[in-house]
Write a protein that holds these residues in place. Structure first.
Motif, PDB file in Angstrom:
ATOM      1  N   THR A   1       0.834  -1.208   0.000  1.00  0.00           N
ATOM      2  CA  THR A   1       0.000   0.000   0.000  1.00  0.00           C
ATOM      3  C   THR A   1       0.865   1.254   0.000  1.00  0.00           C
ATOM      4  OG1 THR A   1      -1.901  -1.057   1.049  1.00  0.00           O
ATOM      5  CG2 THR A   1      -1.683   1.321   1.340  1.00  0.00           C
ATOM      6  N   ALA A   2       1.900   1.252   0.809  1.00  0.00           N
ATOM      7  CA  ALA A   2       2.766   2.422   0.884  1.00  0.00           C
ATOM      8  C   ALA A   2       3.446   2.726  -0.448  1.00  0.00           C
ATOM      9  CB  ALA A   2       3.819   2.214   1.979  1.00  0.00           C
ATOM     10  N   LEU A   3       3.807   1.665  -1.165  1.00  0.00           N
ATOM     11  CA  LEU A   3       4.546   1.835  -2.414  1.00  0.00           C
ATOM     12  C   LEU A   3       3.679   1.695  -3.656  1.00  0.00           C
ATOM     13  CD1 LEU A   3       7.806  -0.165  -1.540  1.00  0.00           C
ATOM     14  CD2 LEU A   3       7.427   2.302  -1.423  1.00  0.00           C
ATOM     15  N   ARG A   4       2.366   1.442  -3.457  1.00  0.00           N
ATOM     16  CA  ARG A   4       1.439   1.253  -4.574  1.00  0.00           C
ATOM     17  C   ARG A   4       1.880   0.103  -5.482  1.00  0.00           C
ATOM     18  NH1 ARG A   4      -0.078   4.810  -1.341  1.00  0.00           N
ATOM     19  NH2 ARG A   4      -1.347   6.609  -1.967  1.00  0.00           N
ATOM     20  N   VAL A   5       2.305  -1.003  -4.877  1.00  0.00           N
ATOM     21  CA  VAL A   5       2.772  -2.169  -5.622  1.00  0.00           C
ATOM     22  C   VAL A   5       1.660  -3.207  -5.662  1.00  0.00           C
ATOM     23  CG1 VAL A   5       4.451  -4.057  -5.690  1.00  0.00           C
ATOM     24  CG2 VAL A   5       5.179  -1.766  -4.995  1.00  0.00           C
ATOM     25  N   PRO A   6       1.345  -3.772  -6.815  1.00  0.00           N
ATOM     26  CA  PRO A   6       0.299  -4.802  -6.888  1.00  0.00           C
ATOM     27  C   PRO A   6       0.717  -6.085  -6.185  1.00  0.00           C
ATOM     28  CG  PRO A   6       1.373  -4.564  -9.018  1.00  0.00           C
ATOM     29  CD  PRO A   6       1.886  -3.453  -8.158  1.00  0.00           C
ATOM     30  N   VAL A   7      -0.264  -6.780  -5.612  1.00  0.00           N
ATOM     31  CA  VAL A   7      -0.046  -8.041  -4.906  1.00  0.00           C
ATOM     32  C   VAL A   7      -0.958  -9.100  -5.510  1.00  0.00           C
ATOM     33  CG1 VAL A   7      -0.183  -9.265  -2.698  1.00  0.00           C
ATOM     34  CG2 VAL A   7       0.610  -6.885  -2.770  1.00  0.00           C
TER      35      VAL A   7
ATOM     36  N   SER B   1     -14.040 -14.380  -4.573  1.00  0.00           N
ATOM     37  CA  SER B   1     -13.547 -13.055  -4.973  1.00  0.00           C
ATOM     38  C   SER B   1     -12.155 -13.105  -5.590  1.00  0.00           C
ATOM     39  CB  SER B   1     -13.547 -12.103  -3.782  1.00  0.00           C
ATOM     40  OG  SER B   1     -12.630 -12.537  -2.784  1.00  0.00           O
ATOM     41  N   GLU B   2     -11.548 -14.279  -5.649  1.00  0.00           N
ATOM     42  CA  GLU B   2     -10.283 -14.499  -6.342  1.00  0.00           C
ATOM     43  C   GLU B   2      -9.160 -13.584  -5.839  1.00  0.00           C
ATOM     44  OE1 GLU B   2     -10.831 -14.665 -10.592  1.00  0.00           O
ATOM     45  OE2 GLU B   2     -12.674 -15.823 -10.418  1.00  0.00           O
ATOM     46  N   GLY B   3      -9.147 -13.332  -4.532  1.00  0.00           N
ATOM     47  CA  GLY B   3      -8.082 -12.525  -3.955  1.00  0.00           C
ATOM     48  C   GLY B   3      -8.124 -11.068  -4.335  1.00  0.00           C
ATOM     49  N   SER B   4      -9.243 -10.595  -4.842  1.00  0.00           N
ATOM     50  CA  SER B   4      -9.345  -9.207  -5.296  1.00  0.00           C
ATOM     51  C   SER B   4      -9.850  -8.263  -4.216  1.00  0.00           C
ATOM     52  CB  SER B   4     -10.270  -9.114  -6.515  1.00  0.00           C
ATOM     53  OG  SER B   4     -11.605  -9.469  -6.157  1.00  0.00           O
ATOM     54  N   LEU B   5     -10.305  -8.801  -3.085  1.00  0.00           N
ATOM     55  CA  LEU B   5     -10.845  -7.973  -2.002  1.00  0.00           C
ATOM     56  C   LEU B   5     -10.011  -8.056  -0.729  1.00  0.00           C
ATOM     57  CD1 LEU B   5     -14.669  -8.787  -2.329  1.00  0.00           C
ATOM     58  CD2 LEU B   5     -13.374  -6.921  -3.392  1.00  0.00           C
ATOM     59  N   GLY B   6      -9.245  -9.099  -0.547  1.00  0.00           N
ATOM     60  CA  GLY B   6      -8.445  -9.288   0.661  1.00  0.00           C
ATOM     61  C   GLY B   6      -7.752 -10.632   0.618  1.00  0.00           C
TER      62      GLY B   6
ATOM     63  N   PHE C   1     -13.118  -2.062  -0.919  1.00  0.00           N
ATOM     64  CA  PHE C   1     -12.137  -2.896  -0.231  1.00  0.00           C
ATOM     65  C   PHE C   1     -10.701  -2.620  -0.681  1.00  0.00           C
ATOM     66  CE2 PHE C   1     -15.942  -5.298   0.719  1.00  0.00           C
ATOM     67  CZ  PHE C   1     -15.686  -5.839   1.966  1.00  0.00           C
ATOM     68  N   ASP C   2     -10.550  -2.152  -1.896  1.00  0.00           N
ATOM     69  CA  ASP C   2      -9.213  -2.004  -2.476  1.00  0.00           C
ATOM     70  C   ASP C   2      -9.152  -0.712  -3.281  1.00  0.00           C
ATOM     71  OD1 ASP C   2      -6.646  -2.503  -3.463  1.00  0.00           O
ATOM     72  OD2 ASP C   2      -7.352  -3.877  -5.031  1.00  0.00           O
ATOM     73  N   PRO C   3      -9.186   0.440  -2.615  1.00  0.00           N
ATOM     74  CA  PRO C   3      -9.285   1.720  -3.337  1.00  0.00           C
ATOM     75  C   PRO C   3      -8.105   2.008  -4.255  1.00  0.00           C
ATOM     76  CG  PRO C   3      -8.859   2.066  -0.994  1.00  0.00           C
ATOM     77  CD  PRO C   3      -9.207   0.623  -1.157  1.00  0.00           C
ATOM     78  N   LEU C   4      -6.944   1.455  -3.949  1.00  0.00           N
ATOM     79  CA  LEU C   4      -5.773   1.679  -4.804  1.00  0.00           C
ATOM     80  C   LEU C   4      -5.678   0.680  -5.954  1.00  0.00           C
ATOM     81  CD1 LEU C   4      -3.072   2.421  -2.075  1.00  0.00           C
ATOM     82  CD2 LEU C   4      -4.441   4.059  -3.383  1.00  0.00           C
ATOM     83  N   GLY C   5      -6.504  -0.353  -5.923  1.00  0.00           N
ATOM     84  CA  GLY C   5      -6.501  -1.355  -6.996  1.00  0.00           C
ATOM     85  C   GLY C   5      -5.253  -2.202  -7.032  1.00  0.00           C
ATOM     86  N   ILE C   6      -4.683  -2.518  -5.860  1.00  0.00           N
ATOM     87  CA  ILE C   6      -3.423  -3.271  -5.840  1.00  0.00           C
ATOM     88  C   ILE C   6      -3.627  -4.777  -5.639  1.00  0.00           C
ATOM     89  CG2 ILE C   6      -2.098  -1.296  -4.995  1.00  0.00           C
ATOM     90  CD1 ILE C   6      -2.103  -2.610  -2.215  1.00  0.00           C
ATOM     91  N   LEU C   7      -4.849  -5.181  -5.273  1.00  0.00           N
ATOM     92  CA  LEU C   7      -5.090  -6.601  -4.992  1.00  0.00           C
ATOM     93  C   LEU C   7      -5.489  -7.330  -6.274  1.00  0.00           C
ATOM     94  CD1 LEU C   7      -6.908  -6.651  -1.546  1.00  0.00           C
ATOM     95  CD2 LEU C   7      -4.799  -7.852  -2.122  1.00  0.00           C
ATOM     96  N   ASN C   8      -4.621  -8.224  -6.723  1.00  0.00           N
ATOM     97  CA  ASN C   8      -4.864  -9.058  -7.903  1.00  0.00           C
ATOM     98  C   ASN C   8      -5.442  -8.261  -9.054  1.00  0.00           C
ATOM     99  OD1 ASN C   8      -4.419 -11.559  -9.022  1.00  0.00           O
ATOM    100  ND2 ASN C   8      -6.248 -12.511  -8.191  1.00  0.00           N
ATOM    101  N   PRO C   9      -4.738  -7.211  -9.475  1.00  0.00           N
ATOM    102  CA  PRO C   9      -5.286  -6.359 -10.547  1.00  0.00           C
ATOM    103  C   PRO C   9      -5.415  -7.121 -11.861  1.00  0.00           C
ATOM    104  CG  PRO C   9      -2.966  -5.862 -10.137  1.00  0.00           C
ATOM    105  CD  PRO C   9      -3.397  -6.794  -9.051  1.00  0.00           C
ATOM    106  N   GLY C  10      -6.401  -6.695 -12.642  1.00  0.00           N
ATOM    107  CA  GLY C  10      -6.610  -7.290 -13.961  1.00  0.00           C
ATOM    108  C   GLY C  10      -7.430  -8.561 -13.956  1.00  0.00           C
ATOM    109  N   LYS C  11      -7.890  -8.987 -12.785  1.00  0.00           N
ATOM    110  CA  LYS C  11      -8.717 -10.180 -12.691  1.00  0.00           C
ATOM    111  C   LYS C  11     -10.184  -9.775 -12.527  1.00  0.00           C
ATOM    112  CE  LYS C  11      -4.679 -11.917 -12.684  1.00  0.00           C
ATOM    113  NZ  LYS C  11      -3.925 -12.111 -11.476  1.00  0.00           N
ATOM    114  N   LEU C  12     -11.067 -10.604 -12.978  1.00  0.00           N
ATOM    115  CA  LEU C  12     -12.509 -10.419 -12.887  1.00  0.00           C
ATOM    116  C   LEU C  12     -13.021  -9.301 -13.808  1.00  0.00           C
ATOM    117  CD1 LEU C  12     -13.025 -10.769  -9.029  1.00  0.00           C
ATOM    118  CD2 LEU C  12     -13.873 -12.330 -10.742  1.00  0.00           C
ATOM    119  N   PHE C  13     -12.515  -8.070 -13.627  1.00  0.00           N
ATOM    120  CA  PHE C  13     -13.077  -6.921 -14.376  1.00  0.00           C
ATOM    121  C   PHE C  13     -12.044  -6.361 -15.354  1.00  0.00           C
ATOM    122  CE2 PHE C  13     -14.652  -6.587  -9.910  1.00  0.00           C
ATOM    123  CZ  PHE C  13     -15.867  -7.208 -10.125  1.00  0.00           C
TER     124      PHE C  13
END
Length: 455
Positions: A60-66, A198-203, A443-455
Motif C-alpha cells: 500500500t505504501a509503495l502502490r505495488v500490486p499483490v 472473490s479471487e483474492g481481489s478484495l483481501g 475494499f481495495d481503493p488503490l486497486g493493488i489486490l490481484n489487478p486485472g482479474k474479474l473486471f
C-alpha cells in the motif's frame, strides 16, 4: 525495486523472500491456457498473519500490486502474476488449527491442502465434502478464492456452503474477521460469502472456519451406457425429478469415453454416446441404485452396470477421474471450459458443444457434473499451430455464448480470472458490473489486490 525489497526485509525472515530471477518466473501462472502472465518482482512465502499484514502495508505504501496464490491449480488465470508485482504465496501457512467434533467445525490456514484436511477430519468421524478434482494438491485458500466445487456437489454443495467465517488481511494491512463459529448467525451483511469466490481481489484470507459433516457410509456406484446424449440427459432429469439424492451424478460424452479407453483401456464400448455414473452413500445404496437403474433403462440406456461393493464402485468411477488426463493426451494443449446450465437444458448444451467442435474442426470432449448441470467442455488443440489455436479460442467463446443462451453461467466452479473477464461483463450486465466494481473500490481503493482479474 530496491525500496520494495528493503521494506519487505524489514518485517520478513530471509527465507520468506524469493528474488532469484531464475525462480520467480515459476510463480508466474496457474494451469490456464490463453491467459497473459507477467514477471513478479518478488515472491513472498509468509508463515504468519503478521507477515501477511507487513506485505500489504508495504504494498500500500509503495502502490505495488499483490497477487495472492495457493497451489496454482486454477483454470482461469486468477493466480497469474502481473509485471513487477509481489506474488504472495500462502502455501506455507498450512496448519490445521482446530478440529471440533462437537461444533463440527475445522479452523485452518489457507495453505492447508484439501485432501490433508479431509483425512484429518475423517479421524474424528467427520468429512469436509467439497472435493475438487485437484483435491490432492489444491489448497483451502484457493478453493475459497474460486468458490470451487467437486464431484459430490450434487448432494453436498460447494465450498461457499461450508465457509462459516474468515480472517482476512485487507489491502491496507488491517485484519478483518467475518462470520462465526456457530451453526447459525445473521448479524449484519454476509461479508464471508462476499470473499468466497472473490479471487483474492478484495483481501487475503489467512484463516477459515469451515463446517464439517458426519462421515458418510461408503458409496456404491453404477454406470449406465446410452446411445445418445439426449437419452442420458433424460435419465438425469428423471433421477432428479423423482427426488433421488445421489452423492455423485457424472456424465461423459462419446469423445471423452473414447479418450479414456485409449488411455486406460477401460473396455468401454466405443459405440457409447454418453456414459452416466451415479453413486449413493445412503443407508441402503443398493436399493437406490436399483431404482436409478430402472430410470436409466426407461430413458433408453443400452446397458446398466451396478457395483456390488465399494471396491467395484471405485473401478467404475475411475473412468470419470481419468477424463481430464485422457483428453489432455489427445493433443498438445487443452482449454477447459466451465459452463453451468439448468439441468433441463443439459442435452442442448452437449449437442451444441458437439456442433461447435464440428464447425471449428476440433476435438472437444465433455465431462459434466450432470446433477448440477455443470459442464466441462475440454478443447483439445495443437498450441504450436496458430490457426488451430485461433479456432480453439473461438470455440471456447462459442461454448460460453451457448451456455448464456441456454440460461446458464460462464463458470460454475473454476472462477473468472483473466480467461473470462469479457464474458463476466456480458453475464452481469452494466448495472451489475458497476456495483461489483464499486465493491472492489471499497475494499481495495488503490486497486493493488490481484489487478486485472474479474473486471
Amino acid at each position: 525495486m530496491d525500496d520494495l525489497l528493503r521494506r519487505l526485509r524489514a518485517g520478513l525472515p530471509a527465507e520468506a523472500l524469493i528474488t532469484d530471477p531464475d525462480v520467480t518466473p515459476s510463480y508466474a501462472r496457474d494451469m490456464a491456457g490463453f491467459c497473459p502472465a507477467g514477471t513478479p518482482a518478488v515472491v513472498v512465502l509468509p508463515r504468519t498473519v503478521e507477515q501477511v499484514q507487513h506485505v500489504m502495508r508495504t504494498a500500500t505504501a509503495l502502490r505495488v500490486p499483490v497477487v495472492p496464490q495457493g497451489a496454482r491449480t486454477g483454470l482461469s488465470g486468477a493466480a497469474n502474476a502481473t509485471d513487477g508485482c509481489v506474488v504472495l504465496s500462502l502455501v506455507r501457512m498450512d496448519r490445521i488449527l482446530d478440529i471440533d467434533p462437537v461444533d463440527r467445525i475445522a479452523v485452518v490456514e489457507p495453505g492447508v491442502v484439501n485432501a490433508v484436511l479431509s483425512r484429518a477430519v475423517a479421524e474424528h468421524g467427520l468429512s469436509y465434502p467439497p472435493d475438487p478434482s485437484s483435491w490432492e494438491t489444491c489448497t483451502i485458500g484457493g478453493n475459497i478464492g474460486t468458490a470451487s466445487g467437486g464431484l459430490c456437489c450434487v448432494k453436498y454443495g460447494v465450498t461457499a456452503e461450508y465457509v462459516l467465517g474468515l480472517d482476512v488481511v485487507l489491502a491496507d494491512g488491517r485484519l478483518l474477521s467475518t462470520g462465526r463459529r456457530t451453526a447459525k448467525g445473521v448479524a449484519g451483511y454476509d461479508l464471508t460469502r462476499l470473499f468466497v469466490g472473490s479471487e483474492g481481489s478484495l483481501g487475503i484470507v489467512v484463516r477459515a472456519v469451515l463446517a464439517l459433516r458426519p462421515k458418510p457410509p461408503a458409496q456404491l456406484a453404477l454406470a449406465a451406457e446410452f446411445a445418445s446424449t439426449a437419452d442420458a440427459c433424460a435419465a438425469v432429469c428423471a433421477i432428479m425429478e423423482r427426488g433421488h439424492t445421489p452423492s455423485l451424478l457424472e456424465l461423459m460424452d462419446s469423445t471423452t469415453v473414447r479418450a479414456v479407453n485409449r488411455l486406460g483401456r477401460m473396455g468401454l464400448p466405443d459405440t457409447t454416446a454418453a456414459l452416466l455414473l451415479a453413486a449413493f452413500d445412503t443407508p441402503d445404496p443398493a436399493a437406490d441404485l436399483a431404482a436409478v437403474g430402472e430410470l436409466c433403462t426407461a430413458a433408453g440406456a443400452t446397458g446398466v452396470v451396478p457395483a456390488d461393493d465399494p471396491a467395484e464402485s471405485e473401478l467404475l468411477l475411475q473412468a470419470r477421474r481419468m477424463s481430464l488426463p485422457a483428453l489432455e493426451a489427445v493433443s498438445t494443449a487443452t482449454m477447459i471450459d466451465d459452463v453451468c446450465v439448468p439441468r433441463s437444458r443439459l442435452a442442448e448444451m452437449l449437442d451444441g458443444t458437439a456442433a461447435i467442435a464440428d464447425a471449428h474442426d476440433l476435438t472437444i470432449g465433455v465431462c459434466a457434473h450432470a446433477g448440477d448441470g455443470n459442464t466441462h467442455p475440454v478443447v483439445c488443440f495443437d498450441h504450436t499451430d496458430p490457426d488451430e489455436s485461433r479456432r480453439a479460442r473461438a470455440s471456447f467463446d462459442a461454448i460460453m455464448a451457448l451456455g448464456l443462451e441456454l440460461g446458464g453461467t460462464i463458470t460454475g466452479e473454476h472462477g473468472v480470472g483473466v480467461l473470462k473477464k469479457e464474458w463476466l461483463a456480458r453475464e452481469l450486465g452494466p448495472v451489475g458490473l458497476e456495483l461489483q466494481r464499486g465493491i472492489k473500490r471499497t475494499f481495495d481503493p488503490l486497486g493493488i489486490l490481484n489487478p486485472g482479474k474479474l473486471f
